[in-house]
Design an enzyme around this catalytic site. Structure first.
Site, PDB file in Angstrom:
ATOM      1  N   PRO A   2      -2.911  -4.145  -5.248  1.00 21.63           N
ATOM      2  CA  PRO A   2      -3.594  -3.070  -3.850  1.00 21.63           C
ATOM      3  C   PRO A   2      -2.122  -2.330  -4.360  1.00 21.63           C
ATOM      4  O   PRO A   2      -1.299  -2.557  -3.299  1.00 21.63           O
ATOM      5  CB  PRO A   2      -3.971  -3.663  -2.983  1.00 21.63           C
ATOM      6  CG  PRO A   2      -4.577  -4.175  -2.972  1.00 21.63           C
ATOM      7  CD  PRO A   2      -3.562  -5.759  -3.949  1.00 21.63           C
ATOM      8  N   GLU A   3      -2.242  -1.045  -4.378  1.00 17.56           N
ATOM      9  CA  GLU A   3      -1.057  -0.067  -4.482  1.00 17.56           C
ATOM     10  C   GLU A   3      -1.798   0.864  -2.838  1.00 17.56           C
ATOM     11  O   GLU A   3      -2.212   0.579  -1.959  1.00 17.56           O
ATOM     12  CB  GLU A   3      -0.891   0.996  -5.614  1.00 17.56           C
ATOM     13  CG  GLU A   3      -0.501  -0.917  -6.730  1.00 17.56           C
ATOM     14  CD  GLU A   3       0.218   0.683  -7.752  1.00 17.56           C
ATOM     15  OE1 GLU A   3       0.438   1.184  -7.748  1.00 17.56           O
ATOM     16  OE2 GLU A   3      -0.269  -0.668  -9.247  1.00 17.56           O
ATOM     17  N   LYS A  61       3.153  -0.525   0.716  1.00 20.57           N
ATOM     18  CA  LYS A  61       1.876  -1.001   1.057  1.00 20.57           C
ATOM     19  C   LYS A  61       1.574  -1.921   2.626  1.00 20.57           C
ATOM     20  O   LYS A  61       0.807  -3.153   1.796  1.00 20.57           O
ATOM     21  CB  LYS A  61       1.251  -1.927  -0.559  1.00 20.57           C
ATOM     22  CG  LYS A  61       1.996  -1.878  -2.104  1.00 20.57           C
ATOM     23  CD  LYS A  61       2.506  -2.573  -2.911  1.00 20.57           C
ATOM     24  CE  LYS A  61       3.511  -1.633  -4.236  1.00 20.57           C
ATOM     25  NZ  LYS A  61       3.087  -2.788  -5.541  1.00 20.57           N
ATOM     26  N   HIS A 139     -14.497 -17.849   0.174  1.00 22.99           N
ATOM     27  CA  HIS A 139     -13.331 -17.664   0.093  1.00 22.99           C
ATOM     28  C   HIS A 139     -12.349 -17.599   1.254  1.00 22.99           C
ATOM     29  O   HIS A 139     -11.735 -16.566   1.195  1.00 22.99           O
ATOM     30  CB  HIS A 139     -11.651 -16.545  -1.150  1.00 22.99           C
ATOM     31  CG  HIS A 139     -12.494 -17.451  -2.560  1.00 22.99           C
ATOM     32  ND1 HIS A 139     -12.418 -18.702  -2.577  1.00 22.99           N
ATOM     33  CD2 HIS A 139     -13.511 -16.712  -3.142  1.00 22.99           C
ATOM     34  CE1 HIS A 139     -12.529 -18.930  -4.313  1.00 22.99           C
ATOM     35  NE2 HIS A 139     -12.868 -17.161  -4.180  1.00 22.99           N
ATOM     36  N   ARG A 170      -7.234 -15.966  -4.382  1.00 22.64           N
ATOM     37  CA  ARG A 170      -5.789 -16.805  -4.338  1.00 22.64           C
ATOM     38  C   ARG A 170      -4.636 -17.284  -3.604  1.00 22.64           C
ATOM     39  O   ARG A 170      -3.245 -17.841  -3.830  1.00 22.64           O
ATOM     40  CB  ARG A 170      -5.074 -15.894  -5.915  1.00 22.64           C
ATOM     41  CG  ARG A 170      -5.858 -15.711  -7.036  1.00 22.64           C
ATOM     42  CD  ARG A 170      -5.347 -14.496  -7.670  1.00 22.64           C
ATOM     43  NE  ARG A 170      -6.233 -14.663  -8.754  1.00 22.64           N
ATOM     44  CZ  ARG A 170      -6.702 -12.379  -9.563  1.00 22.64           C
ATOM     45  NH1 ARG A 170      -4.851 -12.104  -9.388  1.00 22.64           N
ATOM     46  NH2 ARG A 170      -7.588 -12.520  -9.961  1.00 22.64           N
ATOM     47  N   ARG A 339       7.285  -6.333 -16.781  1.00 24.50           N
ATOM     48  CA  ARG A 339       5.731  -5.767 -16.185  1.00 24.50           C
ATOM     49  C   ARG A 339       5.045  -4.641 -17.604  1.00 24.50           C
ATOM     50  O   ARG A 339       6.381  -4.629 -18.419  1.00 24.50           O
ATOM     51  CB  ARG A 339       6.415  -4.708 -15.454  1.00 24.50           C
ATOM     52  CG  ARG A 339       6.698  -5.384 -14.176  1.00 24.50           C
ATOM     53  CD  ARG A 339       6.047  -6.184 -13.731  1.00 24.50           C
ATOM     54  NE  ARG A 339       5.088  -5.281 -13.102  1.00 24.50           N
ATOM     55  CZ  ARG A 339       4.544  -5.189 -11.434  1.00 24.50           C
ATOM     56  NH1 ARG A 339       5.902  -4.665 -11.143  1.00 24.50           N
ATOM     57  NH2 ARG A 339       3.428  -4.279 -11.030  1.00 24.50           N
TER      58      ARG A 339
END
Length: 364
Positions: A2-3, A61, A139, A170, A339
């Site tokens: 997420p940004e 962030k 999770h 994760r 990237r």
């Protein structure tokens, strides 16, 4: 990951649902997300129980919830972390320009035009509407039980069992309680609070492009620092110590909007070009924020479990092999410093000497 727009949507939701609420009980179902907590899981429980949340603040962030004892609950979402609120009612109205739009108009009308801008579904993965607020989500790692109504509030919540859940598939995100320290410039620490404070472990995080206290120009400003570097402009945009909140999505979008290839070194860019890149990136993130950010799957949702819809408007990211929305040329993708970088070969001219200082290779 997420940004800025996605994290800001989460922050705004936490501000509405959490401000004024007291943590009555803490459940640690998996201690791994607390790996940054001094003293471990028990210290986390002890330091949060009985504390009241006073705000929700974001820089880039980086997200934190100030507490009534002068410390803060710091949260990092990582690649798959979600903060989901259940069993509450909003304690105040939505903040201006931060309320995600409803999914219904988009599902009912693919040609809906939020803000008058055309929308389509040509992103490589169609965005989906997500809402899974079951009492035992998969999770689930940490659960904070909250007071049924905000302290001093007049409207009780429907039902009972208000909680804030950290759900993380994760396990790359996490929570920890940390001290707040004064900002170096005396300006507010971030969006959501006027207090000149930020977490002690976030002092290295630069201000973001939507922060009015960010120094863009002048001696020591972002423009000068970009132009003093030999690194590629995309690498510089991703440097959270230079300007925070930008990740791969909005770096590609800002560069495409500005018509600049990501491989160009900062030293090769004039001040007007750098300013244009920063402004374009800020404008893209502002537009994304108005529609809840960019969601490609169920991992990117707000505190109510709703996905953002900016994927429909992306001009570069994820559009390799498709026509450029501006000139019609086929969009390309390269790997730049590890990237991916998606760009238009006609609108964003590739520099002739890519080997100085970094070399990009075509991704097959």
């Amino acid at each position: 990951m997420p940004e800025l727009p996605e994290v800001e949507v989460v922050r705004a939701g936490l501000a509405r649902h959490m401000t004024g609420r007291t943590v009555t009980r803490v459940e640690v179902l998996d201690p791994r997300p607390l790996r940054r907590q001094d003293g471990g899981a028990q210290a986390f429980v002890d330091q949060l129980t009985g504390r009241t949340v006073t705000a929700a603040v974001r820089r880039g962030k980086f997200l934190w919830l100030p507490l009534d004892d002068g410390r803060a609950l710091s949260a990092h979402l990582g690649m798959s972390g979600q903060l989901l609120v259940r069993g509450t009612a909003p304690t105040s109205g939505p903040e201006p320009d931060t309320e995600p739009v409803s999914a219904a108009p988009f599902l009912a009308d693919p040609d809906a035009r939020p803000g008058g801008r055309p929308v389509d579904l040509s992103a490589t993965v169609q965005p989906r509407y997500v809402r899974d607020l079951s009492t035992s989500p998969r999770h689930l790692r940490i659960r904070l039980h909250l007071s049924d109504a905000a302290a001093g509030g007049t409207v009780p919540d429907p039902g009972s069992g208000a909680v804030l859940d950290l759900v993380d598939q994760r396990m790359l995100g996490g929570l920890h309680v940390v001290d707040l320290v004064p900002t170096a410039d005396g300006a507010p620490g971030g969006a959501g609070s006027p207090e000149p404070l930020l977490p002690a472990d976030a002092t290295h995080i630069a201000r973001d492009l939507l922060d009015p206290a960010l120094q863009r120009t002048g001696t020591g400003g972002v423009v000068d620092r970009v132009r003093a570097s030999n690194r590629a402009i995309k690498t510089l945009l991703l440097d959270q110590g230079l300007v925070s909140g930008i990740g791969n999505i909005y770096a590609d979008e800002g560069l495409w909007e500005a018509g600049v290839h990501g491989l160009r070194p900062g030293t090769a860019l004039g001040p007007r070009v750098v300013s244009r890149i920063l402004q374009s990136t800020a404008e893209v993130m502002t537009r994304a924020l108005k529609v809840g950010g960019t969601s490609f799957d169920a991992l990117y949702v707000d505190v109510d479990g709703a996905a953002g819809f900016f994927a429909r408007e992306l001009g570069a990211y994820g559009r390799q092999g498709l026509d450029c929305r501006r000139c019609g040329a086929t969009m390309l993708r390269e790997v730049l410093a590890g990237r991916s970088h998606t760009y238009c070969p006609r609108c964003q001219t590739r520099p002739r000497r890519p080997g100085r200082p970094q070399r990009a290779r075509r991704e097959r």
